[in-house]
Design a protein around this motif. Structure first.
Motif, PDB file in Angstrom:
ATOM      1  N   THR A   1      46.267  46.311  37.672  1.00 11.22           N
ATOM      2  CA  THR A   1      47.179  45.399  38.375  1.00 11.22           C
ATOM      3  C   THR A   1      48.622  45.807  38.145  1.00 11.22           C
ATOM      4  O   THR A   1      48.986  46.293  37.077  1.00 11.22           O
ATOM      5  N   GLU A   2      49.428  45.594  39.168  1.00 10.08           N
ATOM      6  CA  GLU A   2      50.869  45.845  39.112  1.00 10.08           C
ATOM      7  C   GLU A   2      51.544  44.567  39.606  1.00 10.08           C
ATOM      8  O   GLU A   2      51.296  44.130  40.731  1.00 10.08           O
ATOM      9  N   PHE A   3      52.341  43.951  38.754  1.00 13.03           N
ATOM     10  CA  PHE A   3      52.990  42.691  39.110  1.00 13.03           C
ATOM     11  C   PHE A   3      54.395  42.958  39.628  1.00 13.03           C
ATOM     12  O   PHE A   3      55.153  43.734  39.032  1.00 13.03           O
ATOM     13  N   VAL A   4      54.739  42.312  40.745  1.00 13.68           N
ATOM     14  CA  VAL A   4      56.053  42.478  41.371  1.00 13.68           C
ATOM     15  C   VAL A   4      56.566  41.124  41.854  1.00 13.68           C
ATOM     16  O   VAL A   4      55.785  40.220  42.125  1.00 13.68           O
ATOM     17  N   ASN A   5      57.907  41.007  41.963  1.00 13.70           N
ATOM     18  CA  ASN A   5      58.477  39.820  42.597  1.00 13.70           C
ATOM     19  C   ASN A   5      58.305  39.989  44.099  1.00 13.70           C
ATOM     20  O   ASN A   5      58.534  41.055  44.648  1.00 13.70           O
ATOM     21  N   ASP A   6      57.868  38.917  44.744  1.00 17.68           N
ATOM     22  CA  ASP A   6      57.545  38.976  46.160  1.00 17.68           C
ATOM     23  C   ASP A   6      57.661  37.555  46.714  1.00 17.68           C
ATOM     24  O   ASP A   6      57.432  36.598  45.981  1.00 17.68           O
ATOM     25  N   PRO A   7      57.980  37.408  47.994  1.00 11.12           N
ATOM     26  CA  PRO A   7      58.024  36.048  48.561  1.00 11.12           C
ATOM     27  C   PRO A   7      56.677  35.333  48.554  1.00 11.12           C
ATOM     28  O   PRO A   7      56.621  34.112  48.646  1.00 11.12           O
ATOM     29  N   ALA A   8      55.589  36.075  48.439  1.00 13.37           N
ATOM     30  CA  ALA A   8      54.255  35.463  48.415  1.00 13.37           C
ATOM     31  C   ALA A   8      54.098  34.594  47.173  1.00 13.37           C
ATOM     32  O   ALA A   8      54.753  34.818  46.156  1.00 13.37           O
ATOM     33  N   PRO A   9      53.225  33.597  47.227  1.00 11.66           N
ATOM     34  CA  PRO A   9      52.998  32.745  46.048  1.00 11.66           C
ATOM     35  C   PRO A   9      52.546  33.564  44.832  1.00 11.66           C
ATOM     36  O   PRO A   9      51.895  34.605  44.979  1.00 11.66           O
ATOM     37  N   ALA A  10      52.871  33.079  43.651  1.00 11.98           N
ATOM     38  CA  ALA A  10      52.481  33.752  42.412  1.00 11.98           C
ATOM     39  C   ALA A  10      50.967  33.901  42.354  1.00 11.98           C
ATOM     40  O   ALA A  10      50.227  33.029  42.791  1.00 11.98           O
ATOM     41  N   ASN A  11      50.505  35.029  41.824  1.00 15.42           N
ATOM     42  CA  ASN A  11      49.102  35.382  41.619  1.00 15.42           C
ATOM     43  C   ASN A  11      48.365  35.736  42.907  1.00 15.42           C
ATOM     44  O   ASN A  11      47.152  35.868  42.901  1.00 15.42           O
ATOM     45  N   GLN A  12      49.085  35.895  44.003  1.00 12.01           N
ATOM     46  CA  GLN A  12      48.442  36.327  45.243  1.00 12.01           C
ATOM     47  C   GLN A  12      48.550  37.841  45.350  1.00 12.01           C
ATOM     48  O   GLN A  12      49.601  38.415  45.131  1.00 12.01           O
ATOM     49  N   VAL A  13      47.436  38.485  45.675  1.00  9.15           N
ATOM     50  CA  VAL A  13      47.420  39.932  45.868  1.00  9.15           C
ATOM     51  C   VAL A  13      48.107  40.226  47.194  1.00  9.15           C
ATOM     52  O   VAL A  13      47.754  39.660  48.230  1.00  9.15           O
ATOM     53  N   THR A  14      49.088  41.120  47.152  1.00  8.58           N
ATOM     54  CA  THR A  14      49.825  41.458  48.373  1.00  8.58           C
ATOM     55  C   THR A  14      49.451  42.832  48.909  1.00  8.58           C
ATOM     56  O   THR A  14      49.748  43.142  50.055  1.00  8.58           O
ATOM     57  N   ALA A  15      48.829  43.681  48.083  1.00  8.90           N
ATOM     58  CA  ALA A  15      48.414  45.013  48.525  1.00  8.90           C
ATOM     59  C   ALA A  15      47.381  45.563  47.546  1.00  8.90           C
ATOM     60  O   ALA A  15      47.262  45.082  46.417  1.00  8.90           O
ATOM     61  N   GLN A  16      46.655  46.565  48.000  1.00  8.46           N
ATOM     62  CA  GLN A  16      45.741  47.274  47.109  1.00  8.46           C
ATOM     63  C   GLN A  16      45.742  48.749  47.491  1.00  8.46           C
ATOM     64  O   GLN A  16      46.024  49.101  48.627  1.00  8.46           O
ATOM     65  N   ASP A  17      45.472  49.608  46.483  1.00  9.63           N
ATOM     66  CA  ASP A  17      45.447  51.052  46.701  1.00  9.63           C
ATOM     67  C   ASP A  17      44.244  51.632  45.981  1.00  9.63           C
ATOM     68  O   ASP A  17      44.157  51.506  44.757  1.00  9.63           O
ATOM     69  N   PRO A  18      43.288  52.241  46.653  1.00  8.76           N
ATOM     70  CA  PRO A  18      43.243  52.453  48.091  1.00  8.76           C
ATOM     71  C   PRO A  18      43.005  51.139  48.833  1.00  8.76           C
ATOM     72  O   PRO A  18      42.517  50.169  48.268  1.00  8.76           O
ATOM     73  N   GLU A  19      43.357  51.125  50.132  1.00 11.20           N
ATOM     74  CA  GLU A  19      43.237  49.930  50.957  1.00 11.20           C
ATOM     75  C   GLU A  19      41.778  49.566  51.192  1.00 11.20           C
ATOM     76  O   GLU A  19      40.888  50.417  51.084  1.00 11.20           O
ATOM     77  N   ALA A  20      41.556  48.323  51.542  1.00  9.44           N
ATOM     78  CA  ALA A  20      40.208  47.848  51.864  1.00  9.44           C
ATOM     79  C   ALA A  20      39.633  48.687  53.000  1.00  9.44           C
ATOM     80  O   ALA A  20      40.346  49.045  53.931  1.00  9.44           O
ATOM     81  N   GLY A  21      38.369  49.050  52.893  1.00 12.50           N
ATOM     82  CA  GLY A  21      37.702  49.829  53.925  1.00 12.50           C
ATOM     83  C   GLY A  21      37.754  51.327  53.695  1.00 12.50           C
ATOM     84  O   GLY A  21      37.012  52.077  54.327  1.00 12.50           O
ATOM     85  N   ALA A  22      38.633  51.788  52.790  1.00 11.50           N
ATOM     86  CA  ALA A  22      38.715  53.224  52.494  1.00 11.50           C
ATOM     87  C   ALA A  22      37.519  53.627  51.633  1.00 11.50           C
ATOM     88  O   ALA A  22      36.938  52.808  50.920  1.00 11.50           O
ATOM     89  N   ASP A  23      37.133  54.894  51.699  1.00  7.32           N
ATOM     90  CA  ASP A  23      36.040  55.395  50.872  1.00  7.32           C
ATOM     91  C   ASP A  23      36.599  55.809  49.513  1.00  7.32           C
ATOM     92  O   ASP A  23      37.649  56.446  49.418  1.00  7.32           O
ATOM     93  N   ALA A  24      35.907  55.402  48.446  1.00  4.50           N
ATOM     94  CA  ALA A  24      36.301  55.782  47.092  1.00  4.50           C
ATOM     95  C   ALA A  24      35.031  55.901  46.262  1.00  4.50           C
ATOM     96  O   ALA A  24      34.021  55.248  46.542  1.00  4.50           O
ATOM     97  N   GLU A  25      35.085  56.745  45.238  1.00  5.61           N
ATOM     98  CA  GLU A  25      33.921  56.934  44.377  1.00  5.61           C
ATOM     99  C   GLU A  25      33.722  55.723  43.483  1.00  5.61           C
ATOM    100  O   GLU A  25      34.690  55.116  43.010  1.00  5.61           O
ATOM    101  N   GLU A  26      32.452  55.423  43.240  1.00  6.02           N
ATOM    102  CA  GLU A  26      32.140  54.332  42.325  1.00  6.02           C
ATOM    103  C   GLU A  26      32.738  54.669  40.962  1.00  6.02           C
ATOM    104  O   GLU A  26      32.723  55.811  40.519  1.00  6.02           O
ATOM    105  N   GLY A  27      33.335  53.668  40.311  1.00 11.10           N
ATOM    106  CA  GLY A  27      33.969  53.865  39.013  1.00 11.10           C
ATOM    107  C   GLY A  27      35.433  54.250  39.119  1.00 11.10           C
ATOM    108  O   GLY A  27      36.131  54.283  38.116  1.00 11.10           O
TER     109      GLY A  27
END
Length: 161
Positions: free
Chosen positions: A25-51
């Motif tokens: 996790t990477e915490f940043v100041n953002d207009p979104a409410p606290a504890n809300q995920v605003t992004a992920q890397d890799p993005e949802a739907g991308a292929d990634a190896e298990e683990g």
């Protein structure tokens, strides 16, 4: 997986871990409410190896801002200063013998405190002492004395016999 902008960090992390991913996790100041995920890397739907690791960007809420100190200012100046800084003003009148009428007595949160943008700042504004001077009416006719007392703000006048 569901839209990651509507899930909390714990919800998304649990879902990713259930699918065999490590979560960072990477915490940043953002207009979104606290504890809300605003992004992920890799993005949802991308292929990634298990683990492999998925990094979640999590809002800590908006960047706090410093509240201007408006104690001692006239109410209009204090309100302009606070609204100009992005705050909502709640002015509350309070009788005060020591502070002139229309001057800010105190504020909550206090000046120089750090709060979220658009926060409400309550200012207590002196409405004066709440007393008015009694005019001298001795030696005047009853009608003149009543008129002078009425014009000074007195409405309940009793004549002693």
């Amino acid at each position: 997986m569901a839209d990651d902008t509507t899930l909390t960090c714990a919800q998304l992390a649990a879902a990713l871990e259930a699918e065999g991913f490590e979560v960072a996790t990477e915490f940043v100041n953002d207009p979104a409410p606290a504890n809300q995920v605003t992004a992920q890397d890799p993005e949802a739907g991308a292929d990634a190896e298990e683990g492999s690791t998925v990094t979640l960007t999590v809002s800590q809420g908006p960047e706090p801002v410093v509240v201007p100190d408006v104690v001692g200012m006239a109410q209009s100046e204090a309100s302009q200063t606070l609204t100009g800084a992005g705050f909502v003003v709640n002015a509350v009148p309070e009788e005060n013998d020591d502070v002139p009428e229309d001057v800010v007595i105190s504020q909550d949160p206090p000046g120089n405190a750090e709060v979220a943008p658009n926060a409400t700042i309550t200012i207590k504004v002196s409405s004066g002492s709440g007393t008015i001077p009694i005019p001298e009416v001795a030696g005047q006719s009853e009608a003149t004395a009543r008129a002078n007392l009425n014009s000074a703000g007195f409405t309940s006048i009793t004549v002693a016999n």
